[in-house]
Enzyme design. Structure first.
Site, short mmCIF file in Angstrom:
data_model
loop_
_atom_site.label_atom_id
_atom_site.label_comp_id
_atom_site.label_asym_id
_atom_site.label_seq_id
_atom_site.Cartn_x
_atom_site.Cartn_y
_atom_site.Cartn_z
N LYS A 134 30.95 11.75 31.35
CA LYS A 134 29.42 11.05 30.30
C LYS A 134 30.42 11.27 29.04
O LYS A 134 29.81 10.58 28.42
CB LYS A 134 28.73 11.93 31.37
CG LYS A 134 27.33 12.23 30.40
CD LYS A 134 25.72 12.84 31.42
CE LYS A 134 26.47 13.90 31.64
NZ LYS A 134 27.50 14.72 30.50
N THR A 178 33.27 10.92 27.87
CA THR A 178 34.17 9.35 27.84
C THR A 178 33.14 8.47 27.34
O THR A 178 33.34 7.63 26.22
CB THR A 178 34.97 9.28 29.06
OG1 THR A 178 36.02 10.74 29.16
CG2 THR A 178 35.99 8.77 28.32
N ARG A 192 28.00 18.22 22.33
CA ARG A 192 27.94 20.09 22.28
C ARG A 192 29.86 20.46 21.91
O ARG A 192 30.33 19.65 22.85
CB ARG A 192 27.59 20.40 23.67
CG ARG A 192 26.39 20.14 24.32
CD ARG A 192 25.77 20.63 25.51
NE ARG A 192 26.61 19.57 26.47
CZ ARG A 192 26.75 19.75 28.07
NH1 ARG A 192 26.67 21.34 28.28
NH2 ARG A 192 27.85 19.19 28.70
N LYS A 228 36.65 22.64 35.47
CA LYS A 228 36.21 21.77 34.45
C LYS A 228 37.19 20.97 33.83
O LYS A 228 36.94 19.71 33.74
CB LYS A 228 34.10 22.41 34.87
CG LYS A 228 33.73 20.60 33.88
CD LYS A 228 32.34 20.97 33.53
CE LYS A 228 31.33 19.56 32.85
NZ LYS A 228 31.98 19.91 31.54
N ALA A 284 24.39 23.27 31.15
CA ALA A 284 22.49 22.61 31.33
C ALA A 284 22.30 23.10 33.25
O ALA A 284 21.77 22.74 33.30
CB ALA A 284 23.18 20.99 32.02
N PHE A 292 25.84 17.19 32.89
CA PHE A 292 24.80 17.17 34.07
C PHE A 292 24.40 16.11 34.45
O PHE A 292 24.63 15.36 33.66
CB PHE A 292 25.37 18.85 34.78
CG PHE A 292 25.95 19.64 34.94
CD1 PHE A 292 27.40 19.20 35.36
CD2 PHE A 292 26.24 20.93 34.15
CE1 PHE A 292 28.44 20.62 35.07
CE2 PHE A 292 26.97 21.99 34.54
CZ PHE A 292 27.85 21.73 34.49
N PHE A 294 36.58 2.87 38.15
CA PHE A 294 38.34 2.82 37.82
C PHE A 294 38.65 1.99 38.00
O PHE A 294 38.66 1.23 39.30
CB PHE A 294 38.50 4.44 38.61
CG PHE A 294 37.62 5.43 38.40
CD1 PHE A 294 38.70 6.80 38.35
CD2 PHE A 294 36.42 5.55 38.08
CE1 PHE A 294 38.38 7.65 37.83
CE2 PHE A 294 36.09 6.93 37.12
CZ PHE A 294 36.69 7.89 37.18
N TRP A 350 38.07 4.42 29.09
CA TRP A 350 38.62 5.56 28.88
C TRP A 350 40.05 4.38 29.05
O TRP A 350 40.77 5.48 27.65
CB TRP A 350 39.10 5.57 29.99
CG TRP A 350 40.03 6.86 30.78
CD1 TRP A 350 39.82 8.09 30.36
CD2 TRP A 350 41.14 6.67 31.41
NE1 TRP A 350 40.76 8.98 30.86
CE2 TRP A 350 41.52 7.47 31.84
CE3 TRP A 350 41.75 5.88 31.87
CZ2 TRP A 350 42.64 7.56 32.32
CZ3 TRP A 350 43.47 5.54 32.53
CH2 TRP A 350 43.39 6.34 32.89
#
Length: 559
Positions: A74, A76, A97, A108, A276, A304, A385, A413
């Site tokens: 998210k 990215t 954030r 994470k 979150a 999230f 991906f 990405w």
């Protein structure tokens, strides 16, 4: 572009521009910023007074499906979308954030994006940055120290040591500190009592910093913090302890938004970092408001999935700040959708249209929440991906179009801004559409009615069950005059339900609220569901084991 370097190798091989040049791109002068080295700066919050009559730009929220071990990307996508909007000639500012050290050293990872869609300097952003987290922790712990000192020095306020609600905090995943006994060792060492730590990003100080509109609002909110209760259940506040002035002094500079840049030199504000799943999951109102004054388009993300970060962004942050989003991006990956369809992690690289279709309802629910419950224009960004097949991508696109929502393939990405052009164009189109943004519940609902509204509308639950303790706490909170506050529901991020094992789009479930407390300074009511905890622990193999630094001070292993 090669996509085979690690995130940190890509970041370290990119030449950053001096932050003064990034500031001048959006109209900030040298007098408006305070430099933290060559590539980081804080922005004077008084700039908002001078810009109060400047129209706001378009606000774009990036959210996602419920996260899985497969990854969604998210942040990215948020960074890549900002770069892509810049690439097609839009004046754009990103608002994110700050990462917490807990996930950085845990499981994470950081929160600076990935591949060729990152904010830099990524090592600084993911570690100490400009010291905001430390200031928040210091202010939190000053209040704790003053509270226990007041009890030690005679307890004039009559605080019940069995009913203290204020915890100390540290920005680290440290399960050993969840439940402690302190004040041991004799009379000179304090009054013995049970206590515990929260992670800094779960501290009410973090929420207050992110929701304050200026330094006076910050001080007033701090003054309102309830730290515990007397023996006859009267609340005791930080103001009663005369702590608000010193705490605000510690937070004076932390309140100023931080300015950095992306790999492609798009300006980015990174400020505040509440989780979150246990907090409200959005960057600061100050940073978002500043971005809206200096950008025609502002791309921000909430933590999230849409059931957590986006719900809190829309029902808490937008309610307090008066923001009206122009569009929402829901991020998904084929891998994550197959995971929601029951595929094991080591088999996600194989084409599986049956599992993909089984997992798609999770995405549908998040789309429906944005378009039907909040009435906002929405686009799905498929973060591609290499293992995704054309058949899988087509299935997602076709199914989303049946719901009237377009899908944009996102390859930021590996390709940077070039991989986000179609998404950027769709977002610009959506921003021109009218919307009838609405909240999930009105202010005048009771606390139980607000929790029920989120659970049934946003999660898809059949209803809510309150433990006897939660019912008692709600009655106390409403009796103290906090009925009109929004609710901040702490819930697992992995499922729409409060049971992390229920993947996809579960049905026939109820939400259990086991505890409710008021964050009087943040001005919301926190509801704990399931087994959610405000102090995480490290995994069996923490990410910290892979991080190192060489003789030149160059960090490696940070993703």
């Amino acid at each position: 572009m090669s996509a085979y370097k690690s995130d940190i190798e890509i970041a370290q091989s990119t030449k950053m521009l001096p932050i003064t040049e990034i500031a001048s791109k959006i109209g900030l002068s040298d007098d408006d910023i305070e430099l933290y080295g060559k590539y980081k700066a804080k922005v004077d919050y008084n700039i908002l007074k001078a810009k109060k009559d400047t129209p706001d730009g378009k606000l774009i929220l990036v959210t996602a499906i419920n996260p899985t071990p497969a990854g969604e990307g998210k942040t990215t996508v948020t960074v890549g979308l900002g770069d892509a909007l810049n690439k097609i000639g839009k004046k754009v500012v990103i608002a994110l954030r700050e990462p917490s050290l807990g996930p950085v050293f845990g499981v994470k990872g950081g929160a600076a994006g990935g591949g060729y869609a990152q904010v830099v300097p990524m090592e600084d952003i993911n570690l100490h940055f400009t010291g905001d987290m430390h200031a928040i922790g210091a202010a939190n712990n000053l209040l704790a120290a003053m509270l226990d000192n007041h009890i030690q020095q005679g307890n004039e306020l009559g605080i019940d040591v069995r009913n203290i609600t204020w915890k100390r905090c540290v920005d680290m995943n440290d399960r050993q500190l969840r439940q402690i006994v302190n004040g041991l060792g004799g009379k000179a060492n304090g009054v013995p009592r049970e206590d515990g730590y929260d992670i800094t990003v779960a501290s009410e100080i973090m929420a207050i910093l992110c929701l304050s509109s200026d330094i006076i609002d910050l001080k007033n909110r701090i003054k309102s913090i309830i730290v515990g209760y007397t023996r006859d259940m009267k609340p005791v506040t930080a103001g009663d302890l005369k702590a608000e002035g010193a705490m605000t002094a510690l937070l004076k500079d932390a309140l100023k938004p931080n300015l950095v840049q992306t790999l492609e030199h798009t300006p980015a504000f990174i400020h505040g970092g509440p989780f979150a799943n246990i907090a409200h999951g959005c960057n600061s109102i100050m940073a978002t408001r500043t971005a809206l004054k200096f950008g025609d388009y502002v791309v921000t993300e909430a933590g999230f999935g849409g059931d957590l970060g986006a719900e809190k962004f829309l029902d808490i942050k937008c309610r307090f700040a008066g923001f009206n989003p122009s569009a929402v991006v829901v991020v998904a990956t084929v891998r994550a959708l197959k995971s929601h369809g029951g595929v094991k992690k080591d088999e996600l690289g194989n084409e599986n249209l049956v599992a993909l279709e089984k997992g798609l309802p999770n995405l549908y629910k998040h789309i429906e929440n944005m378009t039907q419950n909040y009435k906002l224009p929405c686009v799905v960004a498929i973060n591609r991906f290499p293992t995704d097949t054309e058949a899988e991508l087509k299935l997602v696109e076709d199914k989303c179009k049946e719901l009237g929502v377009n899908v944009a393939l996102c390859e930021v990405w590996g390709k940077g801004s070039e991989g986000g052009i179609k998404l950027a164009q769709e977002v610009v189109r959506l921003c021109q559409e009218p919307n009838d943004f609405t909240f999930a519940y009105p202010d005048d609902y009771s606390i139980a009615e607000k929790i029920n509204a989120v659970a049934t509308k946003i999660y898809g639950a059949d209803g809510v069950d309150f433990t006897p303790q939660a019912k008692k706490e709600i009655a106390t909170i409403e009796g103290l005059g906090f009925k009109n506050c929004p609710v901040c529901i702490a819930k697992t991020q992995y499922s729409l339900s409060d049971d992390q094992t229920l993947l996809g789009r579960p049905s026939g479930f109820r939400i259990t609220v086991r505890s409710v407390k008021v964050s009087a300074g943040a001005r919301f009511v926190v509801c704990l569901t399931g087994s959610i905890m405000t102090m995480p622990g490290l995994p069996k193999v923490p990410a910290a084991e892979k991080i190192d630094v060489d003789e030149n001070g160059v960090i490696s292993g940070l993703f």
